[in-house]
Design a protein around this motif. Structure first.
Motif, mmCIF file in Angstrom:
data_model
loop_
_atom_site.group_PDB
_atom_site.id
_atom_site.type_symbol
_atom_site.label_atom_id
_atom_site.label_comp_id
_atom_site.label_asym_id
_atom_site.label_seq_id
_atom_site.Cartn_x
_atom_site.Cartn_y
_atom_site.Cartn_z
ATOM 1 N N PRO A 1 0.787 -1.240 0.000
ATOM 2 C CA PRO A 1 0.000 0.000 0.000
ATOM 3 C C PRO A 1 0.814 1.283 0.000
ATOM 4 O O PRO A 1 0.306 2.339 -0.358
ATOM 5 C CB PRO A 1 -0.841 -0.125 1.284
ATOM 6 N N ARG A 2 2.077 1.214 0.380
ATOM 7 C CA ARG A 2 2.893 2.430 0.443
ATOM 8 C C ARG A 2 3.364 2.881 -0.937
ATOM 9 O O ARG A 2 3.812 4.007 -1.105
ATOM 10 C CB ARG A 2 4.090 2.217 1.371
ATOM 11 N N GLY A 3 3.314 1.993 -1.923
ATOM 12 C CA GLY A 3 3.747 2.363 -3.269
ATOM 13 C C GLY A 3 5.253 2.300 -3.434
ATOM 14 O O GLY A 3 5.990 1.972 -2.513
ATOM 15 N N LYS A 4 5.738 2.637 -4.624
ATOM 16 C CA LYS A 4 7.168 2.578 -4.922
ATOM 17 C C LYS A 4 7.865 3.813 -4.359
ATOM 18 O O LYS A 4 7.342 4.930 -4.438
ATOM 19 C CB LYS A 4 7.398 2.492 -6.434
ATOM 20 N N PRO A 5 9.068 3.663 -3.824
ATOM 21 C CA PRO A 5 9.754 4.781 -3.157
ATOM 22 C C PRO A 5 9.977 5.998 -4.041
ATOM 23 O O PRO A 5 9.865 7.136 -3.582
ATOM 24 C CB PRO A 5 11.091 4.168 -2.720
ATOM 25 N N TRP A 6 10.313 5.751 -5.318
ATOM 26 C CA TRP A 6 10.606 6.885 -6.216
ATOM 27 C C TRP A 6 9.336 7.602 -6.667
ATOM 28 O O TRP A 6 9.411 8.604 -7.353
ATOM 29 C CB TRP A 6 11.411 6.405 -7.426
ATOM 30 N N GLN A 7 8.180 7.086 -6.267
ATOM 31 C CA GLN A 7 6.906 7.702 -6.635
ATOM 32 C C GLN A 7 6.220 8.332 -5.423
ATOM 33 O O GLN A 7 5.003 8.441 -5.384
ATOM 34 C CB GLN A 7 5.984 6.655 -7.263
ATOM 35 N N ARG A 8 7.036 8.765 -4.467
ATOM 36 C CA ARG A 8 6.479 9.332 -3.242
ATOM 37 C C ARG A 8 7.013 10.731 -2.989
ATOM 38 O O ARG A 8 8.098 11.086 -3.439
ATOM 39 C CB ARG A 8 6.847 8.470 -2.025
ATOM 40 N N GLN A 9 6.246 11.467 -2.219
ATOM 41 C CA GLN A 9 6.714 12.769 -1.761
ATOM 42 C C GLN A 9 7.841 12.589 -0.740
ATOM 43 O O GLN A 9 8.825 13.303 -0.759
ATOM 44 C CB GLN A 9 5.546 13.541 -1.123
ATOM 45 N N ALA A 10 7.665 11.620 0.153
ATOM 46 C CA ALA A 10 8.668 11.340 1.186
ATOM 47 C C ALA A 10 9.299 9.980 0.904
ATOM 48 O O ALA A 10 8.662 8.946 1.089
ATOM 49 C CB ALA A 10 8.031 11.359 2.567
ATOM 50 N N VAL A 11 10.533 9.975 0.458
ATOM 51 C CA VAL A 11 11.255 8.746 0.125
ATOM 52 C C VAL A 11 12.020 8.276 1.362
ATOM 53 O O VAL A 11 12.643 9.095 2.054
ATOM 54 C CB VAL A 11 12.243 8.994 -1.043
ATOM 55 N N PRO A 12 12.003 6.977 1.691
ATOM 56 C CA PRO A 12 12.790 6.494 2.823
ATOM 57 C C PRO A 12 14.245 6.955 2.707
ATOM 58 O O PRO A 12 14.825 6.861 1.617
ATOM 59 C CB PRO A 12 12.675 4.968 2.709
ATOM 60 N N PRO A 13 14.845 7.472 3.776
ATOM 61 C CA PRO A 13 16.189 8.051 3.699
ATOM 62 C C PRO A 13 17.238 7.121 3.100
ATOM 63 O O PRO A 13 18.071 7.561 2.305
ATOM 64 C CB PRO A 13 16.505 8.398 5.154
ATOM 65 N N TYR A 14 17.232 5.844 3.496
ATOM 66 C CA TYR A 14 18.240 4.919 2.972
ATOM 67 C C TYR A 14 18.081 4.736 1.467
ATOM 68 O O TYR A 14 19.072 4.571 0.739
ATOM 69 C CB TYR A 14 18.190 3.575 3.707
ATOM 70 N N TYR A 15 16.844 4.766 0.992
ATOM 71 C CA TYR A 15 16.584 4.629 -0.442
ATOM 72 C C TYR A 15 16.969 5.910 -1.175
ATOM 73 O O TYR A 15 17.611 5.875 -2.228
ATOM 74 C CB TYR A 15 15.106 4.309 -0.672
ATOM 75 N N ALA A 16 16.617 7.047 -0.591
ATOM 76 C CA ALA A 16 16.920 8.342 -1.207
ATOM 77 C C ALA A 16 18.414 8.540 -1.363
ATOM 78 O O ALA A 16 18.884 9.117 -2.353
ATOM 79 C CB ALA A 16 16.314 9.470 -0.377
ATOM 80 N N ALA A 17 19.195 8.061 -0.390
ATOM 81 C CA ALA A 17 20.649 8.233 -0.438
ATOM 82 C C ALA A 17 21.254 7.511 -1.633
ATOM 83 O O ALA A 17 22.170 8.022 -2.295
ATOM 84 C CB ALA A 17 21.278 7.723 0.858
ATOM 85 N N VAL A 18 20.753 6.319 -1.935
ATOM 86 C CA VAL A 18 21.256 5.568 -3.090
ATOM 87 C C VAL A 18 20.692 6.148 -4.382
ATOM 88 O O VAL A 18 21.398 6.273 -5.385
ATOM 89 C CB VAL A 18 20.913 4.072 -2.954
ATOM 90 N N MET A 19 19.438 6.541 -4.363
ATOM 91 C CA MET A 19 18.811 7.129 -5.545
ATOM 92 C C MET A 19 19.564 8.384 -5.987
ATOM 93 O O MET A 19 19.711 8.642 -7.191
ATOM 94 C CB MET A 19 17.347 7.462 -5.228
ATOM 95 N N ALA A 20 20.068 9.160 -5.034
ATOM 96 C CA ALA A 20 20.786 10.396 -5.355
ATOM 97 C C ALA A 20 22.088 10.130 -6.099
ATOM 98 O O ALA A 20 22.634 11.038 -6.742
ATOM 99 C CB ALA A 20 21.064 11.177 -4.071
ATOM 100 N N ARG A 21 22.590 8.919 -6.034
ATOM 101 C CA ARG A 21 23.846 8.564 -6.717
ATOM 102 C C ARG A 21 23.630 8.188 -8.182
ATOM 103 O O ARG A 21 24.601 8.015 -8.927
ATOM 104 C CB ARG A 21 24.521 7.405 -5.983
#
Length: 308
Positions: free
Chosen positions: A256-276
C-alpha cells in the motif's frame, strides 16, 4: 577467491530508478568474495539508457549484460494496462535466454538489497526447479492470492525473488510447460507470472522471508498490524516476521505504500542511493509524477485525520 553469482533483472524504461537502486544496493551489499554477473532482460532499452546502467558498475568487479526480448514471444498473454505488462513473464524465459548457465538468482527491481546473496545462492535445488519465499497457505480460503485447483503445492510462493535451477528447467522443458499453463489457465490468472510458476512447478523449495521483507512489515512497529499480515500469518509466526524485519536481506516495496521513487517522502536509505544515480536514471515518467501527487494527497489526509 571470488565467486560469481548470476542475477537476472527484468524491466523497461518505466522503472529505471528502481532498477538503478536495485543494482547499486546489490553491489553495495556484496562481500569482497562475491562478484555479480547481472543479466537484464528488456523490451528495447535505448543505447543511452544501457550506457547509464552499465556505468553503475564502472570500476567494480561486477558485470552486466543486456538481452532484448522480442515482443512476439508474449503475443496474446493475459496482462493488465498498468504496471503488469508482458515484462512480468520475462523471468519464465531465463533457462532459454541463458543456455550456458546452470543456476541464477532472479529479483524484481522494486527492492533494496541489504545483504550479500551468496548464502541464498547456495540453496540446495536438487530435483527442484526453483526456490522462493512462501507467501500464503494454498487453500480455497486464501486471502490475498487466488486458489487454483491445478496447484498441488502446499503454499503459494512469491515470484519476486527466486533461486533458479536453470539446468533442470531446460531438462524438464519448463518454458513449454509455462506457456501451456498460460494457455490453459488464461483469464483466470490474477498475479500472472506468480500464478504460472506456482501452478506449473510440481515442487518449490523455500528460502527465508528475509529475502522478501515487504515494506509494510518492515515499517510497522508491530508486524501483526501490517496489512500483509492478514495472509502471511498462514505461513509465518509474528516472531519469524519480526526476526526477518530486524535483519532483512531484501526489502521489497510491494504494497500500500507504493514505490519509493513515486512518493513525496522517500525512505532516507533509499533516497541516499537514488541520489547517486545519473540524471537519466532518475528521470520521472508522467506515471511517476501522478503517483507523487497522490502520495502527497495521502499524506495530507493522514495529517488531517490525526490532527497534525
Amino acid at each position: 577467491m571470488t565467486h560469481t553469482i548470476p542475477v537476472i533483472l527484468c524491466f523497461d524504461d518505466r522503472i529505471l530508478t528502481g532498477a538503478g537502486v536495485t543494482i547499486l544496493s546489490l553491489i553495495g551489499a556484496a562481500q569482497p568474495a562475491t562478484a555479480y554477473d547481472i543479466h537484464v532482460m528488456h523490451p528495447g532499452l535505448s543505447k543511452p539508457t544501457i550506457a547509464a546502467l552499465t556505468g553503475l558498475l564502472d570500476g567494480t568487479r561486477h558485470s552486466i549484460v543486456f538481452h532484448e526480448i522480442p515482443a512476439s514471444r508474449f503475443d496474446g498473454v493475459p496482462k493488465n494496462k498498468g504496471s503488469w505488462t508482458e515484462i512480468v513473464y520475462y523471468r519464465l524465459l531465463a533457462s532459454e535466454i541463458l543456455p550456458d548457465m546452470d543456476k541464477a538468482i532472479y529479483s524484481d527491481v522494486d527492492v533494496f538489497v541489504c545483504r550479500d546473496l551468496a548464502d541464498v545462492f547456495a540453496t540446495d535445488l536438487t530435483d527442484t526447479e526453483w526456490a522462493g519465499v512462501a507467501a500464503e497457505a494454498n487453500q480455497p480460503s486464501t486471502v490475498m492470492h487466488r486458489h487454483f485447483p491445478e496447484n498441488a503445492n502446499p503454499v503459494i510462493v512469491f515470484s519476486g525473488f527466486m533461486v533458479m535451477n536453470l539446468a533442470l528447467m531446460r531438462t524438464n522443458d519448463a518454458v513449454s510447460r509455462y506457456f501451456n499453463t498460460i494457455r490453459t489457465i488464461g483469464t483466470r490468472l490474477k498475479f500472472f507470472d506468480l500464478d504460472v510458476l506456482n501452478i506449473a512447478t510440481p515442487r518449490i523449495a523455500r528460502v527465508p522471508f528475509d529475502y522478501v521483507v515487504l515494506e509494510d512489515v518492515m515499517e510497522t512497529a508491530d508486524v501483526t498490524q501490517a496489512s500483509d499480515y492478514t495472509y502471511l500469518r498462514s505461513v509465518y509466526t509474528a516472531e519469524e516476521l519480526t526476526v526477518a524485519r530486524n535483519t532483512p536481506a531484501i526489502i521489497h516495496f510491494a504494497g500500500p505504500r507504493g514505490k519509493p521513487w513515486q512518493r513525496q517522502a522517500v525512505p532516507p536509505y533509499y533516497a541516499a542511493v537514488m541520489a547517486r544515480l545519473p540524471a537519466l536514471l532518475r528521470r520521472k515518467t508522467l506515471r511517476d509524477w501522478r503517483k507523487i501527487w497522490l502520495s502527497r494527497k495521502g499524506r495530507r489526509a493522514l495529517t488531517t485525520r490525526h490532527g497534525g
